[in-house]
Scaffold this active site. Sequence first.
Site, PDB file in Angstrom:
ATOM      1  N   CYS A 109     -11.616  13.134  -9.525  1.00  0.00           N
ATOM      2  CA  CYS A 109     -10.207  13.507  -9.614  1.00  0.00           C
ATOM      3  C   CYS A 109     -10.090  14.950 -10.090  1.00  0.00           C
ATOM      4  CB  CYS A 109      -9.450  12.563 -10.547  1.00  0.00           C
ATOM      5  SG  CYS A 109      -7.672  12.861 -10.569  1.00  0.00           S
ATOM      6  N   GLU A 113       9.924   3.116  -4.896  1.00  0.00           N
ATOM      7  CA  GLU A 113       9.353   1.769  -4.916  1.00  0.00           C
ATOM      8  C   GLU A 113       7.838   1.825  -4.791  1.00  0.00           C
ATOM      9  OE1 GLU A 113      13.177  -0.585  -2.991  1.00  0.00           O
ATOM     10  OE2 GLU A 113      11.690   0.322  -1.673  1.00  0.00           O
ATOM     11  N   ASN A 149      13.873  -5.593  -7.575  1.00  0.00           N
ATOM     12  CA  ASN A 149      14.618  -6.595  -6.818  1.00  0.00           C
ATOM     13  C   ASN A 149      14.553  -6.365  -5.318  1.00  0.00           C
ATOM     14  OD1 ASN A 149      15.407  -7.848  -9.214  1.00  0.00           O
ATOM     15  ND2 ASN A 149      17.221  -6.558  -9.425  1.00  0.00           N
TER      16      ASN A 149
END
Length: 462
Positions: A108, A432, A357
Amino acid sequence: WALASLQTTPTPQVKANSCWSGPALILGLCLPQVVKMTSSDQERAQFLFVKALASRGRLEAVTQQMGYHPQYLDSFLKMQHYLLHMDGPLPFACRHYIAIMAAARHQCWYLVNLHMLQFLRVGGDPQWLRGLDFMPPKLRNLNEINKILAHRPWLISKEHIEVTKLLKISEQSWSLAELVHAVVLVAHYHALASFVFGCGCEQEWLDGRSILKSTLPGNQCFCESASGNSCNLELLRINRKRVSHQGFNSPSGQGASGTRTDISREGDRAPCCLGDSGLFFPSDFDGEIVRATDLSCYVQDPDFGYQDFARRDEDQTQLFRDYSWEDHGFSLVNRLYSDVGHLLDEKFRTVDGLQSNAMAKRQGCESSVFKRGIWNYIHCMFGIRYDDYDYAEVNHFLERMLKVYIKTVTCYPEKTSPEMFRRFWKQFKHSEKVHVNLLILEARMQAELLYALRAITQYMIS
């Protein structure tokens, strides 16, 4: 004035067709339009961005991505700040060097270069950055733990702690408090590497949009900008003394040429390079950029990688019926490294409380069911299973492309490509996808901590 200067400074951006009109825009950033935030969330994100800018002089790509979820970003920044900058068992330079060691296991560049700069700024010896052969034996003894936790944490046992002489009584031994601090750092940066690759921050850095370019004049800290005074040289002087007095000196205290490298005196400059180590930085390391060109010098046994946990090995899986974060890990960390247990627990609870949700509705289940499926799937890959969970739900609620993505980011994040991020769940918003990566980060970190803390507990009671 600091905000005005930021607007003219290139910062890592998420490629998108349109800009978000939320708090990031106030800071001159261009983030994709992904989710409508409430005014309170916008204000909170704006406050955290300004706070990060003030303390670091720049707004890092990781902070920008986590800014989609301000509640989580708040708990993340508090915990990371405590690990790196507050009073604790380990010297400040060693904390950043451990971060370099952990991030290098997954190649990384983003995190390695970030902490190389921070390592030097707190007075770390530049010779250590030549690689593992040049760091103190005490830190070198952490190599095996770092390697195993990064790829196959289920192999960690109390024997590793004994064999690697981490806690043996000697000049290079670790105290229990130091070891717990180091283990939390290692797990944190392994998991954060997953997030960096999963959200594309690594590719942005490799594309040349460096996170290390200063956004404040002269690369000053915020207190310097406000007062007009320079404290960097004095801080270097103080911290170099602190490192040397706490048993983390380099093996010989000398560079490769046989002469001591001293960068703490006013007027001294760091070298332009350190030979074959692949490290490069300008004549003044507190300048615009510090960059590593080869991470192999920080990696021991590079061929050691993730292997699928053998399901038939029921003995290892069963042990976790009697060891959990809530009942065991939390109390051990808090006892040996005050308050970190509370900060970690807050972070675990915060990511669990984030709303998902819309994602869950698309999969035809409740939010809690969806998040638990991702969490338990990640733990299952590391050999941790729960008796009260039906693992058939993983295949039912998590589609194949999502599972491939989760496994890649969790187990070998360096193989994650930007195309994978774009392809998985095309119908889902960027925020999301960031949420999924936060679940990966926290589930992986908790899994590594459970194995490491269990081994330490077994060592303590043996």
